[in-house]
Enzyme design. Structure first.
Site, mmCIF file in Angstrom:
data_model
loop_
_atom_site.group_PDB
_atom_site.id
_atom_site.type_symbol
_atom_site.label_atom_id
_atom_site.label_comp_id
_atom_site.label_asym_id
_atom_site.label_seq_id
_atom_site.Cartn_x
_atom_site.Cartn_y
_atom_site.Cartn_z
ATOM 1 N N ASP A 1 33.208 39.875 33.617
ATOM 2 C CA ASP A 1 33.647 39.586 34.987
ATOM 3 C C ASP A 1 34.198 40.835 35.681
ATOM 4 O O ASP A 1 35.131 40.754 36.493
ATOM 5 C CB ASP A 1 34.668 38.444 35.029
ATOM 6 C CG ASP A 1 34.015 37.097 34.747
ATOM 7 O OD1 ASP A 1 32.794 37.055 34.496
ATOM 8 O OD2 ASP A 1 34.739 36.072 34.781
ATOM 9 N N GLY B 1 50.179 25.347 60.774
ATOM 10 C CA GLY B 1 50.703 26.519 61.481
ATOM 11 C C GLY B 1 49.997 27.824 61.178
ATOM 12 O O GLY B 1 49.352 28.383 62.047
ATOM 13 N N ASP C 1 42.293 39.129 44.672
ATOM 14 C CA ASP C 1 41.144 39.807 45.254
ATOM 15 C C ASP C 1 41.468 40.257 46.675
ATOM 16 O O ASP C 1 41.000 39.681 47.663
ATOM 17 C CB ASP C 1 39.917 38.885 45.200
ATOM 18 C CG ASP C 1 39.722 38.342 43.791
ATOM 19 O OD1 ASP C 1 39.999 39.076 42.829
ATOM 20 O OD2 ASP C 1 39.337 37.179 43.650
ATOM 21 N N TYR D 1 47.528 29.707 36.975
ATOM 22 C CA TYR D 1 46.430 30.619 37.246
ATOM 23 C C TYR D 1 45.358 29.950 38.095
ATOM 24 O O TYR D 1 44.859 28.889 37.752
ATOM 25 C CB TYR D 1 45.798 31.109 35.937
ATOM 26 C CG TYR D 1 44.672 32.087 36.177
ATOM 27 C CD1 TYR D 1 44.926 33.307 36.782
ATOM 28 C CD2 TYR D 1 43.370 31.795 35.809
ATOM 29 C CE1 TYR D 1 43.916 34.226 37.012
ATOM 30 C CE2 TYR D 1 42.346 32.704 36.032
ATOM 31 C CZ TYR D 1 42.632 33.917 36.632
ATOM 32 O OH TYR D 1 41.616 34.820 36.861
ATOM 33 N N TYR E 1 30.688 27.525 41.253
ATOM 34 C CA TYR E 1 31.837 27.526 40.359
ATOM 35 C C TYR E 1 33.147 27.709 41.122
ATOM 36 O O TYR E 1 33.299 28.620 41.924
ATOM 37 C CB TYR E 1 31.712 28.611 39.277
ATOM 38 C CG TYR E 1 32.707 28.333 38.200
ATOM 39 C CD1 TYR E 1 32.547 27.230 37.362
ATOM 40 C CD2 TYR E 1 33.864 29.089 38.087
ATOM 41 C CE1 TYR E 1 33.501 26.905 36.420
ATOM 42 C CE2 TYR E 1 34.817 28.774 37.136
ATOM 43 C CZ TYR E 1 34.624 27.679 36.309
ATOM 44 O OH TYR E 1 35.586 27.358 35.389
ATOM 45 N N ASP F 1 33.010 37.153 44.501
ATOM 46 C CA ASP F 1 32.930 35.745 44.919
ATOM 47 C C ASP F 1 33.835 35.420 46.098
ATOM 48 O O ASP F 1 34.125 34.252 46.361
ATOM 49 C CB ASP F 1 33.219 34.818 43.729
ATOM 50 C CG ASP F 1 34.571 35.094 43.096
ATOM 51 O OD1 ASP F 1 35.295 35.976 43.595
ATOM 52 O OD2 ASP F 1 34.903 34.418 42.108
ATOM 53 N N ASP F 2 34.300 36.460 46.819
ATOM 54 C CA ASP F 2 35.205 36.237 47.953
ATOM 55 C C ASP F 2 34.528 36.547 49.287
ATOM 56 O O ASP F 2 33.892 37.591 49.433
ATOM 57 C CB ASP F 2 36.441 37.123 47.793
ATOM 58 C CG ASP F 2 37.272 36.718 46.586
ATOM 59 O OD1 ASP F 2 38.232 35.961 46.787
ATOM 60 O OD2 ASP F 2 36.942 37.123 45.453
ATOM 61 N N ASP G 1 38.077 32.783 48.195
ATOM 62 C CA ASP G 1 37.034 32.421 47.239
ATOM 63 C C ASP G 1 36.849 30.915 47.399
ATOM 64 O O ASP G 1 37.756 30.138 47.099
ATOM 65 C CB ASP G 1 37.519 32.793 45.832
ATOM 66 C CG ASP G 1 36.559 32.355 44.722
ATOM 67 O OD1 ASP G 1 35.630 31.579 44.996
ATOM 68 O OD2 ASP G 1 36.785 32.790 43.573
ATOM 69 N N LYS H 1 42.232 35.545 40.486
ATOM 70 C CA LYS H 1 42.962 36.688 41.014
ATOM 71 C C LYS H 1 42.944 36.637 42.541
ATOM 72 O O LYS H 1 42.144 35.943 43.156
ATOM 73 C CB LYS H 1 42.331 37.981 40.512
ATOM 74 C CG LYS H 1 42.932 38.473 39.202
ATOM 75 C CD LYS H 1 44.402 38.834 39.337
ATOM 76 C CE LYS H 1 44.949 39.522 38.099
ATOM 77 N NZ LYS H 1 46.208 38.980 37.616
ATOM 78 N N GLN I 1 38.231 27.226 45.444
ATOM 79 C CA GLN I 1 39.219 27.784 44.504
ATOM 80 C C GLN I 1 40.505 28.288 45.166
ATOM 81 O O GLN I 1 41.590 28.042 44.666
ATOM 82 C CB GLN I 1 38.558 28.934 43.727
ATOM 83 C CG GLN I 1 39.461 29.607 42.707
ATOM 84 C CD GLN I 1 38.723 30.689 41.928
ATOM 85 O OE1 GLN I 1 37.861 30.390 41.127
ATOM 86 N NE2 GLN I 1 39.071 31.940 42.176
#
Ligand code: 13P
Ligand code: 13P
Ligand code: MG
Ligand code: MG
Ligand code: MG
EC number: 3.1.3.11
Length: 374
Positions: free
Chosen positions: A285, A102, A232, A227, A89, A51-52, A10, A230, A93
């Protein structure tokens, strides 16, 4: 031998955490084309879920190859740059480290990789999920590779009858174990039924002696210590000829089972199988989404993808996900919608504990009523 790598991150959401901006996808596609021309990749494809961004790549360098991982890292740096320019946003992230060293282990981006001898026909499914965690693959992997009610081939295909070996990671203790299924199925279920901690990392065919499935297995919060969204996760499943048929690998998703994730990564919610065009979780979400991209791999070329959940036969699961979402949402801040305290991704509990510590008294003593309430 060919290696299939699915590497995801993300690098900024459009709008909020709901989708990837088309400029980021276009940039990733340009980078993939460049890497194909330079000979680094045999083939590549870019897709997003929520969003990934996922880079789906074939090459000959094997899993955890520095060249491939640094290419993915650089590509995610480039998309982060655009995300910052657009004010998306959570730009960057999932890029938790400042410098590449590496490979991507512990750096934030997730990856599922497998190396195998290509068969004359090599059908593979790449599953991409948003708003959930790696343990979300435990239930479908169990069904695909160990549940004869899901996978008819476990009973009627001679090359599947001996079963599969599951490699399971304990994410809290950094250790792993291999379960021989079906013999050790009940032992394994004791662990993988707790998907926040125990995660299936890969599956091998006992008869063919080859890899059958691979997942991205890290937990961002365990890397960052806080946090950061997530994980994902992504997953690769090879199909047919001694492995689950394509339809057997998709069948677990006809049930909108409950996963951890959704709003602030802190809620149980149903996972919804969707075509790529609907992989944009927006209600609370969520609900969490999963897409399945089907490819035939030929001489390393990714022939495809087919958008496998673009099938009305999955409408029932989508309806079920919407109903279960309604039901869970009505619990508001109560479990089992909200995750139990120990699994909450972020929480006001620490400051609350400090603030209220002097007000808690043993039940056997008289209640100390605060002055203001007397
Ligand atoms: P087809 O006859 O359509 O190839 O189907 C074969 C099969 O085994 C499907 O699971
Ligand atoms: P992502 O991990 O998809 O960015 O989700 C983060 C979140 O908190 C959504 O509410
Ligand atoms: Mg995000
Ligand atoms: Mg996401
Ligand atoms: Mg995330």
């Amino acid at each position: 031998m060919i290696t299939l790598s699915v590497i995801k991150a993300d690098t900024g959401g459009f709008v909020g955490h709901s989708a990837v901006h088309p400029r980021l996808t276009a940039e990733a596609r340009r980078e993939i084309e460049r890497a194909k021309s330079s000979g680094l990749l045999v083939d590549g494809h870019v897709e997003s879920c929520g969003d990934d961004i996922s880079l789906i790549m074939t090459h000959t360098y094997g899993p955890e190859a520095g060249l491939i991982h640094s290419f993915a890292w650089d590509t995610f740096q480039a998309t982060t740059h655009i995300a910052k320019d657009l004010g998306l946003y959570g730009a960057g992230q999932d890029l938790l480290s400042d410098a590449f060293s590496g490979n991507l282990r512990g750096m934030g981006p997730g990856y599922a990789e497998m190396e195998f001898e290509e068969r004359p026909s090599e059908p593979v499914l790449c599953f991409l999920a948003d708003k959930t965690e790696p343990g979300a693959w435990n239930l479908p992997l169990y069904k695909m590779f160990a549940d004869p009610s899901n996978t008819a081939g476990l009973v009627i295909d001679e090359k599947m009858h001996a079963g599969f070996a599951f490699e399971v990671y304990d994410l809290c203790e950094d250790r792993r174990i291999v379960f021989d299924c079906p013999a050790e199925l009940y032992d394994m279920l004791m662990y993988i039924g707790a998907p926040a901690r125990y995660v299936v990392h890969g599956v091998r065919s006992k008869t063919l002696g080859t890899t059958a499935a691979a997942t991205s297995t890290q937990r961002l919060s365990l890397i960052a210590g806080r946090y950061v969204g997530k994980d994902d996760p992504v997953m690769i499943v090879r199909c047919q000829s001694g492995l689950p048929a394509v339809g057997e690998a998709l069948e677990p998703f006809a049930f909108a089972y409950s996963v951890a994730g959704c709003m602030r990564g802190s809620h149980h919610a149903p996972i919804m199988p969707v075509p790529v065009g609907q992989a944009h979780p927006s209600r609370f979400d969520g609900p969490p989404r999963v897409v399945a991209l089907g490819f035939q791999i030929k001489d390393g070329r990714l022939v495809g993808p087919r958008d496998m959940f673009d099938d009305p036969a999955f409408d029932g699961a989508r309806r079920q996900a919407t109903e279960v979402m309604d039901y869970l949402r009505r619990h508001g801040p109560f479990e089992p919608h909200r995750l139990p305290l120990e699994d909450l991704e972020y929480t006001t509990m620490a400051s609350l504990t400090r603030r209220l510590s002097h007000r808690w008294t043993p039940i056997t003593t008289e209640v100390a009523t605060p002055a203001g309430l007397r």
